[in-house]
Design a protein around this motif. Structure first.
Motif, PDB file in Angstrom:
ATOM      1  N   GLU A 148       0.862  -1.181   0.000  1.00 49.64           N
ATOM      2  CA  GLU A 148       0.000   0.000   0.000  1.00 49.64           C
ATOM      3  C   GLU A 148       0.898   1.230   0.000  1.00 49.64           C
ATOM      4  N   ASP A 150       0.487   4.459   0.405  1.00 46.45           N
ATOM      5  CA  ASP A 150       0.312   5.412   1.497  1.00 46.45           C
ATOM      6  C   ASP A 150       0.976   4.918   2.786  1.00 46.45           C
ATOM      7  N   GLU A 151       0.755   3.648   3.099  1.00 47.81           N
ATOM      8  CA  GLU A 151       1.282   3.086   4.343  1.00 47.81           C
ATOM      9  C   GLU A 151       2.804   2.999   4.330  1.00 47.81           C
ATOM     10  N   GLU A 154       4.614   6.418   4.671  1.00 46.25           N
ATOM     11  CA  GLU A 154       4.573   6.898   6.061  1.00 46.25           C
ATOM     12  C   GLU A 154       5.577   6.120   6.905  1.00 46.25           C
ATOM     13  N   GLU A 155       5.619   4.816   6.689  1.00 46.82           N
ATOM     14  CA  GLU A 155       6.497   3.946   7.482  1.00 46.82           C
ATOM     15  C   GLU A 155       7.969   4.242   7.226  1.00 46.82           C
TER      16      GLU A 155
END
Length: 199
Positions: A148, A150-151, A154-155
């Motif tokens: 994903e 987006d995930e 961010e991570e």
């Protein structure tokens, strides 16, 4: 993918994977224009990434360009990834620059642009993306499997270097105009890379 007339050479530089320096260096023959440099980089990166997705990291202080051209080049790249509707994260960071006179005059702090862009394999194959592939210094994180966007973006700001080396299949720093790449991987050997490149 057949990589013709590239004269690719791989050399083991360090035994341990670390983002501080290249574990494996890759040099190749490339002559001519900016477009030729982009074409060579694209072909080699495509062979290394196979059909995996990629996260591209750009930091304007690492560009092999005169200072006055760095902002323009970065802005042009951002405009294109927006037009492709790619997921990305941007931030402005302060960077201390060093010179031999730092002990006399102190360090100089400059503002740098930094961006992470998630590029799915299908987008990588498009002519629009190929035409804006960064060639003045970019880091490529090759995913082990689709994620994903987006995930993972961010991570990534929470990952330390050793986390990145464990999470990604390959991490490649490409300086296309200098015909060289630095490669790190905790799972692939130089022999694996030679096989992937057909050299």
């Amino acid at each position: 993918m057949v990589l013709e007339n590239k004269n690719i050479k791989l050399k083991q530089v360090n035994t341990d994977a670390s983002l501080e320096s290249a574990q494996i260096s890759l040099t190749y023959k490339q002559q001519g224009s900016e477009e030729k440099a982009r074409e060579s980089s694209y072909e080699i990166l495509s062979a290394l990434k196979s059909d995996n997705d990629v996260i591209i990291e750009l930091n304007s202080t690492l560009f092999n360009l005169p200072d006055k051209e760095k902002d323009f080049y970065f802005r042009k790249f951002v405009e294109t990834i927006r037009s492709l509707d790619l997921e990305y994260r941007y931030r402005k960071v302060s960077v201390n620059t060093q010179s031999i006179f730092s002990f006399l005059f102190g360090q100089k702090t400059v503002q740098a642009h930094e961006i992470l862009v998630y590029v799915p394999h299908e987008v990588w194959l498009t002519e629009t993306f190929r035409s804006i592939l960064p060639i003045y210094g970019a880091r490529y994180y090759v995913t082990k499997e689709a994620a994903e966007a987006d995930e993972i973006l961010e991570e990534m700001y929470r990952m330390m270097d050793f986390d990145k080396l464990d999470f990604f299949k390959l991490i490649i720093f490409d300086a296309g105009t200098l015909s060289s790449m630095g490669i790190n991987s905790s799972s692939l050997t130089i022999e694996d890379l030679k096989e992937m490149l057909g050299v």
